[in-house]
Design an enzyme around this catalytic site. Structure first.
Site, short mmCIF file in Angstrom:
data_model
loop_
_atom_site.label_atom_id
_atom_site.label_comp_id
_atom_site.label_asym_id
_atom_site.label_seq_id
_atom_site.Cartn_x
_atom_site.Cartn_y
_atom_site.Cartn_z
CG ASP A 94 46.58 -42.45 -8.45
OD1 ASP A 94 46.89 -42.50 -7.24
OD2 ASP A 94 45.88 -43.33 -8.99
CD GLU A 117 43.02 -45.88 -4.33
OE1 GLU A 117 42.21 -46.57 -3.70
OE2 GLU A 117 42.66 -44.93 -5.08
#
Length: 378
Positions: free
Chosen positions: A70, A135
């Site tokens: 991500d 994250e």
């Protein structure tokens, strides 16, 4: 297999608009490459988060590469010199959201494993990758959930390398062998609102709070240690009043944060803050949020292997550091005996026109492969 495969794979991943927690198919690309070299693939979705646990081998030691697919939002695409999710080579750099943080590291993980396994198909020990898509977000369904699952079934990691961008100036100059803890507080001081011409009928929350806030900012929390600077306290936001110039504020809101070393813990910091507030006889409300405990890998086999690999591949001496913000290393350390963070230069992360030097890409893959040889073959 030519080393351009690292660049090619990095471009594949950057082209996916995987804004947290949307993986946008990145982990399928990763899984396909890893299956081809003998990894078993386990997808661990939790909520909207996609997680991938891939492992090759069952012996020890187990070396794990960890990272995230991500990325943060690119903001206005028009502000970029080239579209954020169209990987673009320009002036010796690769541009695109995630190029530095941290899709290129993941690409280099994979190509390093491919070369290592091609040369040593029966290597002793095991290799794994732990990849999450959460994250950059709240992290609640990401690495922490995978770690809980692995720990429940008795799986532990001997050596963990997180591909976060750690270099300050040039690739390899810095290795993170720990991170400070992060503890935030939301404090409200309760006074009594009133007319500014009649202060005896009110209790000014700013005046009440000022001595305590002064003491908090001047407090010496600890001395740090060989790996960590002293614990720091910073006020980030403060607000009081209605906006009118003739109203005494009845409440003062303060937000603050500790970045703390292993010489302190969250509980002791909370107690000390509350003791100072109580000493000043304040009426207050206080909510705490712990974002991460500090963690540390002392200099040992993993840090030595990483420093030796960097010296061989880049001809520089890497320094060990615990500076910077939090990372998923705080979760991984629960099952990892030794853990470091090692990746590209961090100067452009989360910025417009995020980029990585093209020349650094094959070197980063070579560093990872060099570490594999030192830890799994020596």
């Amino acid at each position: 297999m030519t080393e351009t495969s690292s660049l090619w794979l990095a471009k594949q991943l950057i082209a996916r608009a995987s804004i947290t927690p949307d993986d946008h198919g990145c982990q399928e690309i990763i899984a396909e490459r890893l299956r081809a070299i003998g990894f078993s693939i386990e997808h661990m979705p939790f909520g909207r988060t996609q997680n991938l646990w891939a492992r090759r081998g069952s012996g020890t030691p187990l070396l794990c590469f960890a990272g995230h697919t991500d990325v943060v939002s690119p903001g206005s695409a028009g502000a970029w010199a080239s579209p954020p999710f169209r990987p673009t080579e320009r002036n010796g750099k690769l541009y695109g959201r995630g190029s530095a943080d941290m899709k290129t590291s993941i690409a280099c993980f994979i190509t390093a494993c491919e070369r290592f396994i091609a040369q040593h198909p029966q290597f002793p020990g095991s290799l794994s990758l732990l990849i999450t898509s959460d994250e950059e977000g709240d992290g609640k369904d990401g690495t922490v959930r995978v770690v809980e699952t692995l720990r429940a079934r008795g799986e532990h990691i001997d050596y963990c390398i997180v591909g976060e961008p750690t270099a300050e100036h040039i690739l390899g100059d810095t290795i993170k062998n720990g991170r400070r803890g992060s503890l935030s507080g939301s404090l409200t001081i309760h006074g009594k609102q009133g007319h500014i011409a009649y202060p005896h009928l009110a209790a000014n929350s700013i005046h009440l709070a000022a001595p305590a806030l002064t003491e908090l900012t001047a407090e010496h929390w600890d001395n740090g240690n060989a790996y960590f600077p002293p614990t720091g306290f910073q006020i980030s936001n403060i607000h009081a009043g209605t906006g009118a110039t003739n109203v005494i504020p009845g409440e003062l809101s303060v937000q603050f944060n500790f970045r703390f070393s292993t010489e302190s813990d969250a509980e002791s910091l909370q107690r000390r803050v509350e003791a100072i507030l109580d000493k000043h006889h304040l009426r207050y409300s206080l909510q705490w949020q712990l974002f991460g405990q500090p963690f540390l890998t002392e200099a040992g086999r993993l840090t030595q292997a990483a420093q030796a690999a960097i010296a061989e591949e880049c001809s520089i001496q890497a320094v060990l550091s615990t500076g910077g913000g939090t990372s998923d290393g705080r979760f991984l350390k629960a099952i990892a005996r030794e853990l470091i963070e090692l990746g590209p230069v961090n100067a452009s992360i989360h910025q417009i026109d995020e980029h990585i030097d093209l020349a650094a890409i094959p070197r980063l893959s070579a560093i990872y492969e060099n570490i594999l040889r030192r830890l799994l073959l020596d």
